[in-house]
Motif scaffolding. Structure first.
Motif, PDB file in Angstrom:
ATOM      1  N   SER A   1      -1.779 -35.371  25.427  1.00  0.00           N
ATOM      2  CA  SER A   1      -2.007 -34.206  26.485  1.00  0.00           C
ATOM      3  C   SER A   1      -0.791 -33.938  27.217  1.00  0.00           C
ATOM      4  O   SER A   1      -0.469 -32.939  27.582  1.00  0.00           O
ATOM      5  N   GLU A   2       0.285 -34.962  27.218  1.00  0.00           N
ATOM      6  CA  GLU A   2       1.637 -34.685  28.069  1.00  0.00           C
ATOM      7  C   GLU A   2       2.423 -33.786  27.211  1.00  0.00           C
ATOM      8  O   GLU A   2       3.494 -33.149  27.661  1.00  0.00           O
ATOM      9  N   SER A   3       2.401 -33.858  25.763  1.00  0.00           N
ATOM     10  CA  SER A   3       3.376 -33.074  25.097  1.00  0.00           C
ATOM     11  C   SER A   3       2.958 -31.579  24.958  1.00  0.00           C
ATOM     12  O   SER A   3       1.545 -31.325  24.394  1.00  0.00           O
ATOM     13  N   LYS A   4       3.936 -30.690  25.276  1.00  0.00           N
ATOM     14  CA  LYS A   4       3.540 -29.466  25.214  1.00  0.00           C
ATOM     15  C   LYS A   4       4.528 -28.732  23.960  1.00  0.00           C
ATOM     16  O   LYS A   4       4.515 -27.479  23.617  1.00  0.00           O
ATOM     17  N   GLY A   5       5.064 -29.543  23.213  1.00  0.00           N
ATOM     18  CA  GLY A   5       5.901 -28.842  22.140  1.00  0.00           C
ATOM     19  C   GLY A   5       7.189 -29.266  22.440  1.00  0.00           C
ATOM     20  O   GLY A   5       7.810 -30.054  23.406  1.00  0.00           O
ATOM     21  N   ILE A   6       8.443 -28.490  21.887  1.00  0.00           N
ATOM     22  CA  ILE A   6       9.616 -28.538  21.860  1.00  0.00           C
ATOM     23  C   ILE A   6      10.127 -26.988  22.363  1.00  0.00           C
ATOM     24  O   ILE A   6       9.833 -26.181  21.807  1.00  0.00           O
ATOM     25  N   PHE A   7      11.004 -27.017  23.265  1.00  0.00           N
ATOM     26  CA  PHE A   7      11.353 -25.902  24.008  1.00  0.00           C
ATOM     27  C   PHE A   7      12.827 -25.589  23.719  1.00  0.00           C
ATOM     28  O   PHE A   7      13.666 -26.411  24.021  1.00  0.00           O
ATOM     29  N   VAL A   8      13.165 -24.728  22.758  1.00  0.00           N
ATOM     30  CA  VAL A   8      14.478 -24.266  22.189  1.00  0.00           C
ATOM     31  C   VAL A   8      14.889 -23.117  23.360  1.00  0.00           C
ATOM     32  O   VAL A   8      14.490 -22.241  23.294  1.00  0.00           O
ATOM     33  N   THR A   9      16.149 -23.486  23.748  1.00  0.00           N
ATOM     34  CA  THR A   9      16.830 -22.445  24.579  1.00  0.00           C
ATOM     35  C   THR A   9      18.216 -22.251  24.184  1.00  0.00           C
ATOM     36  O   THR A   9      18.995 -23.006  23.813  1.00  0.00           O
ATOM     37  N   LEU A  10      18.230 -20.849  24.124  1.00  0.00           N
ATOM     38  CA  LEU A  10      19.534 -20.186  23.760  1.00  0.00           C
ATOM     39  C   LEU A  10      20.191 -19.559  25.073  1.00  0.00           C
ATOM     40  O   LEU A  10      20.166 -18.651  25.745  1.00  0.00           O
ATOM     41  N   LYS A  11      21.277 -20.648  25.565  1.00  0.00           N
ATOM     42  CA  LYS A  11      22.005 -20.260  26.804  1.00  0.00           C
ATOM     43  C   LYS A  11      22.800 -18.944  26.782  1.00  0.00           C
ATOM     44  O   LYS A  11      22.940 -18.173  27.777  1.00  0.00           O
ATOM     45  N   SER A  12      23.406 -18.950  25.481  1.00  0.00           N
ATOM     46  CA  SER A  12      24.288 -17.704  25.337  1.00  0.00           C
ATOM     47  C   SER A  12      23.448 -16.206  25.329  1.00  0.00           C
ATOM     48  O   SER A  12      23.960 -15.263  25.256  1.00  0.00           O
ATOM     49  N   ARG A  13      21.957 -16.483  25.335  1.00  0.00           N
ATOM     50  CA  ARG A  13      21.233 -15.197  25.210  1.00  0.00           C
ATOM     51  C   ARG A  13      20.241 -15.177  26.319  1.00  0.00           C
ATOM     52  O   ARG A  13      19.158 -14.832  26.499  1.00  0.00           O
ATOM     53  N   ASP A  14      21.173 -15.528  27.762  1.00  0.00           N
ATOM     54  CA  ASP A  14      20.559 -15.517  28.873  1.00  0.00           C
ATOM     55  C   ASP A  14      19.116 -16.224  29.054  1.00  0.00           C
ATOM     56  O   ASP A  14      18.158 -16.019  29.500  1.00  0.00           O
ATOM     57  N   ASN A  15      19.240 -17.589  28.542  1.00  0.00           N
ATOM     58  CA  ASN A  15      18.337 -18.497  28.399  1.00  0.00           C
ATOM     59  C   ASN A  15      17.143 -18.325  27.760  1.00  0.00           C
ATOM     60  O   ASN A  15      15.830 -18.415  28.097  1.00  0.00           O
ATOM     61  N   GLU A  16      17.133 -17.378  26.645  1.00  0.00           N
ATOM     62  CA  GLU A  16      16.048 -17.056  25.716  1.00  0.00           C
ATOM     63  C   GLU A  16      15.266 -18.260  25.173  1.00  0.00           C
ATOM     64  O   GLU A  16      16.114 -19.131  24.619  1.00  0.00           O
ATOM     65  N   THR A  17      14.003 -18.480  25.391  1.00  0.00           N
ATOM     66  CA  THR A  17      13.653 -19.712  25.247  1.00  0.00           C
ATOM     67  C   THR A  17      12.539 -19.702  24.132  1.00  0.00           C
ATOM     68  O   THR A  17      11.600 -18.473  24.104  1.00  0.00           O
ATOM     69  N   TYR A  18      12.277 -20.527  23.274  1.00  0.00           N
ATOM     70  CA  TYR A  18      11.238 -20.472  22.141  1.00  0.00           C
ATOM     71  C   TYR A  18      10.410 -21.712  22.069  1.00  0.00           C
ATOM     72  O   TYR A  18      11.022 -22.838  22.334  1.00  0.00           O
ATOM     73  N   HIS A  19       9.195 -21.488  22.545  1.00  0.00           N
ATOM     74  CA  HIS A  19       8.412 -22.631  22.651  1.00  0.00           C
ATOM     75  C   HIS A  19       7.778 -23.034  21.393  1.00  0.00           C
ATOM     76  O   HIS A  19       6.928 -22.056  20.972  1.00  0.00           O
ATOM     77  N   THR A  20       7.956 -24.104  20.762  1.00  0.00           N
ATOM     78  CA  THR A  20       7.286 -24.423  19.441  1.00  0.00           C
ATOM     79  C   THR A  20       6.407 -25.715  19.516  1.00  0.00           C
ATOM     80  O   THR A  20       6.360 -26.419  20.549  1.00  0.00           O
ATOM     81  N   THR A  21       5.333 -25.590  18.796  1.00  0.00           N
ATOM     82  CA  THR A  21       4.422 -26.853  18.849  1.00  0.00           C
ATOM     83  C   THR A  21       4.536 -27.502  17.775  1.00  0.00           C
ATOM     84  O   THR A  21       5.026 -27.047  16.663  1.00  0.00           O
TER      85      THR A  21
END
Length: 348
Positions: free
Chosen positions: A126-146
């Protein structure tokens, strides 16, 4: 890449690449103690072992971005930082980061397992929501992966292996792109031609939220979502991708990722004498040494000693009415995307 679809496909290729650790023999790790830490890094560059990008087959992932080469031919440093932040339930916070590329991936490790007949099913807790991949060079564009659901099979034959089931997801709210990854049930006998299929599609973040998307199977993707790519193959061998414009194919299908081209890079870890008492190898080295010598009774005694010390520390905290406070991560990790403390001491 300036193409948002290619950035999504690069994230998808990375998502499949992390399954490499599930090929081959299955091992049981030590149970981490509360506050346990582990640090390592990978130096990726011209001096790295393995197949070079010019020698390996051209893939969608390698054509989007050559992650094996840093700017000015300097090695790229990838760091990994993790800490056990809860014991009941067992939860570890982690972050991968590559400052040179402006890429960061963070999440919580919390799994639950149950035995069902002839297999064991391992899924996220229940605590795990996946992995959040953030591209800081793209204005913190974030990919929420499960994470996928894994079934450990082969108990009767004594040859354990992992089979994946159900669906996993990658959603980027900033670009309005999402991927549904659907695993097929593998045969009991013979080999399945394909065990994974999926689609990447464009959606309207103002109309659909990611929690809704993360309940879909492929058949649930509505016609209002425009398909920009499809993919299929075997997660442990090769996955191909076809760019699409709705129902129309764009060009030829390409290899998204070929597992035969991948090797697990060697971790670079500080020597034991430079590690703190809370680092994994410092804690468990005596136990591992006894196991490697075949002295399992001695290993068990050392393991019990470590566990008894943890019970004593837990009792002392209870008597004082104090809660455990993580040393590396902020105490509030309810989002599933943990943050490092500014003052965290990183031993890399």
């Amino acid at each position: 890449s300036d193409d948002e679809v290619e950035r999504m496909l690069a994230t998808l290729a990375w998502w499949f690449s992390k399954l490499l650790k599930h090929k081959g023999k299955i091992h049981k790790p030590f149970n981490s103690i509360l506050g346990e830490q582990f640090f390592c890094r990978w130096d990726i560059g011209a001096s790295s072992s393995g197949t070079s990008s010019t020698e390996r087959e051209s893939t969608v992932a390698s054509s989007i971005t050559d992650v094996s080469a840093g700017s000015d031919s300097l090695p790229v440093h990838v760091e990994y930082i993790t800490e056990q932040i809860s014991h009941h339930p067992p939860v570890s916070a982690f972050v991968y980061r590559c400052p040179q590329k402006g890429v960061e991936a963070a999440g919580l490790d919390h799994i639950c397992a149950k035995f069902t007949g002839l297999s064991a099913t391992v899924a996220t807790g229940s605590e795990s929501k996946g992995i959040f991949v953030t591209l800081k060079s793209r204005d913190n564009e974030t990919y929420h992966t499960t994470h996928p659901v894994g079934n450990i099979v082969g108990w009767l034959r004594g040859n354990l292996k992992v089979q994946f089931a159900e669906c996993s997801y990658i959603v980027c709210q900033k670009t309005g792109l999402a991927a549904v990854i659907e695993f097929k049930e593998e045969r009991w006998f013979g080999k399945s031609k394909e065990n994974v299929v999926g689609k990447v599609f464009k959606y309207d973040p103002q109309v659909l939220d990611k929690d809704t998307i993360m309940t879909w199977r492929l058949k649930d993707i509505p016609k209002s979502c425009s398909v920009v790519a499809t993919f299929e193959g075997c997660w442990d061998k090769k996955v191909t991708v076809q760019r699409m414009n709705g129902s129309k194919k764009l060009g030829e299908a390409q290899t998204l990722l070929d597992m035969s081209d991948l090797d697990i890079a060697e971790k670079i870890v500080k020597p034991l004498e430079e590690q703190s008492d809370l680092e994994s190898r410092k804690i468990w080295e005596p136990v591992a040494a006894m196991m490697l010598q075949g002295k399992y009774g001695d290993a068990t005694k050392l393991k019990r000693g470590i566990e008894e010390k943890q019970r004593t520390l837990a009792s002392e905290r209870k008597e004082k009415g104090t809660a455990f406070v993580p040393a590396l991560f902020k105490a509030d990790y309810s989002s599933g995307n943990p943050e490092l403390l500014d003052a965290a001491v990183i031993n890399i």
